[in-house]
Scaffold this motif. Structure first.
Motif, short mmCIF file in Angstrom:
data_model
loop_
_atom_site.label_atom_id
_atom_site.label_comp_id
_atom_site.label_asym_id
_atom_site.label_seq_id
_atom_site.Cartn_x
_atom_site.Cartn_y
_atom_site.Cartn_z
N THR A 272 0.84 -1.19 0.00
CA THR A 272 0.00 0.00 0.00
C THR A 272 0.88 1.25 0.00
O THR A 272 2.06 1.20 0.34
CB THR A 272 -0.92 0.04 1.23
OG1 THR A 272 -0.12 0.21 2.41
CG2 THR A 272 -1.73 -1.25 1.35
N ARG A 273 0.27 2.36 -0.35
CA ARG A 273 1.00 3.63 -0.40
C ARG A 273 1.57 3.98 0.96
O ARG A 273 2.72 4.40 1.09
CB ARG A 273 0.06 4.73 -0.89
CG ARG A 273 0.70 6.11 -0.98
CD ARG A 273 -0.30 7.14 -1.46
NE ARG A 273 0.29 8.46 -1.55
CZ ARG A 273 0.40 9.30 -0.54
NH1 ARG A 273 -0.05 8.94 0.66
NH2 ARG A 273 0.95 10.49 -0.70
N SER A 274 0.77 3.79 2.02
CA SER A 274 1.23 4.17 3.36
C SER A 274 2.41 3.31 3.80
O SER A 274 3.35 3.80 4.43
CB SER A 274 0.09 4.08 4.37
OG SER A 274 -0.42 2.76 4.44
N GLU A 275 2.37 2.01 3.48
CA GLU A 275 3.49 1.14 3.82
C GLU A 275 4.75 1.56 3.07
O GLU A 275 5.85 1.58 3.63
CB GLU A 275 3.15 -0.31 3.48
CG GLU A 275 2.08 -0.91 4.38
CD GLU A 275 1.63 -2.28 3.91
OE1 GLU A 275 0.88 -2.94 4.66
OE2 GLU A 275 2.00 -2.69 2.78
N LEU A 279 8.38 3.00 4.69
CA LEU A 279 9.68 2.37 4.46
C LEU A 279 10.69 3.35 3.86
O LEU A 279 11.87 3.36 4.23
CB LEU A 279 9.51 1.16 3.55
CG LEU A 279 8.92 -0.08 4.22
CD1 LEU A 279 8.50 -1.10 3.18
CD2 LEU A 279 9.90 -0.70 5.19
N ILE A 280 10.22 4.18 2.93
CA ILE A 280 11.11 5.17 2.32
C ILE A 280 11.56 6.19 3.36
O ILE A 280 12.74 6.57 3.43
CB ILE A 280 10.42 5.86 1.13
CG1 ILE A 280 10.25 4.86 -0.02
CG2 ILE A 280 11.22 7.07 0.66
CD1 ILE A 280 9.46 5.39 -1.19
N ASP A 281 10.62 6.63 4.21
CA ASP A 281 10.98 7.58 5.28
C ASP A 281 11.99 6.95 6.24
O ASP A 281 12.94 7.61 6.69
CB ASP A 281 9.73 8.02 6.04
CG ASP A 281 8.87 8.99 5.25
OD1 ASP A 281 9.35 9.50 4.22
OD2 ASP A 281 7.71 9.22 5.66
N ALA A 282 11.77 5.67 6.57
CA ALA A 282 12.68 4.99 7.49
C ALA A 282 14.07 4.87 6.88
O ALA A 282 15.08 5.06 7.57
CB ALA A 282 12.13 3.61 7.85
N ARG A 283 14.14 4.57 5.60
CA ARG A 283 15.44 4.45 4.96
C ARG A 283 16.15 5.80 4.92
O ARG A 283 17.36 5.89 5.14
CB ARG A 283 15.30 3.89 3.54
CG ARG A 283 16.65 3.59 2.90
CD ARG A 283 16.54 2.86 1.60
NE ARG A 283 16.03 3.69 0.53
CZ ARG A 283 16.05 3.33 -0.76
NH1 ARG A 283 16.52 2.15 -1.12
NH2 ARG A 283 15.56 4.13 -1.69
#
Length: 292
Positions: A272-275, A279-283
């Protein structure tokens, strides 16, 4: 990926609400609609049925409430076997919202349309009207109650169709391509109401060509091809099975494609978009400033 028996989940030991075993279904012109299909729906789940045009999705859905019946096989609904002579139980327990909403709009006003099924079952007029209004309110469409159904927009017709099924208090609601032909705003509106119905305790089965929508809403995804269910499982399993999607002429959801292009960690499997954003923010947060 689970292929074969459709048990709903490894931890689910409850009997299914709907249990279809269809060895074959052939249309009068000789076209084979389905063969060797096993499909079940359990309590408190959303099942998305995906596949290309002609894969058999609508045929399968119409078997769930005995609109169609197997040439060989059987249907059980809430534990009761459904026969050709007595399909009424299936039609009470499994509400069907057709892709063409106009086929279900039969009365002069919206509220009359929603109460139509109740009146057929002998519910007194005033009681039927109050229940119809409550069903319309559930899908945020009470303001449409005095409108003429055929003058509604596509999205409004879908909401009225949902209310007309919901008012009968089924165990399962089946929707054939509920977002077909809707613009993004009306698609989101209809999707929100479907989620609300599920949160109220009604299981939902839907077919869709929109795999982003399926990824957002489904607990379980079943893939159809050439009249068979060729794969099934949770969205993060199904939508990362490249071979399965390729042979079924399907492209993965947007989040899956972006995750691959961005080389996100193996095993993260966002669907999903939120997932994906998480993940991108965490990276980004884990990346030293000097290497950005």
């Amino acid at each position: 990926m689970i292929d074969g028996d459709d048990s709903g989940g490894s931890d689910d030991v409850t009997d299914p609400l709907v249990d279809l075993r269809c060895e074959s279904h052939t249309y009068p012109d000789g076209t084979v609609g389905m063969c060797d299909v096993e499909f079940s729906v359990h309590a408190d789940e959303v099942v998305a049925l995906v596949g290309g045009n002609g894969a058999g999705k609508s045929t399968l859905l119409e078997h769930l409430n005995a609109t169609l019946t197997p040439d060989e096989g059987e249907l059980h609904v809430t534990g009761r076997r459904v026969t050709d002579e007595d399909p009424a139980h299936a039609r009470r327990e499994v509400g069907f919202v057709f892709q063409d909403a106009d086929t279900q709009l039969v009365a002069p006003t919206v509220v009359d349309d929603v109460m139509f099924g109740l009146r057929n079952y002998g519910v007194p007029a005033e009681q039927a009207r109050e229940r119809a209004k409550a069903a319309l309110e559930t899908v945020d469409a009470l303001h449409l109650q005095d409108r003429i159904p055929h003058y509604l927009s596509g999205g409004e017709k879908r909401l009225v169709g949902l209310a007309g099924v919901l008012v009968l208090e089924p165990s399962v609601i089946v929707l054939d391509e509920p977002l077909a032909g809707l613009d993004p705003q009306r698609s989101r509106l209809v999707a929100d109401r479907i989620e609300r119905i599920h949160e109220a305790g009604v299981s939902v089965v839907l077919s869709t060509h929109d795999l982003d929508f399926a990824a957002e809403i489904a607990d379980r995804v079943c893939v159809m091809c050439d009249g068979n269910v060729v794969g099934r499982g949770p969205p993060r399993e199904v939508f990362y099975d490249e071979e399965l999607l390729a042979r079924s002429n399907l492209h993965p959801p947007t989040a899956v494609r972006v995750a691959r292009e961005a080389h996100l960690p193996t095993g993260s499997h966002p669907v999903t978009r939120s997932e994906l954003v998480g993940l991108i923010d965490a990276r980004a947060a884990d990346t030293p400033r000097s290497s950005r």
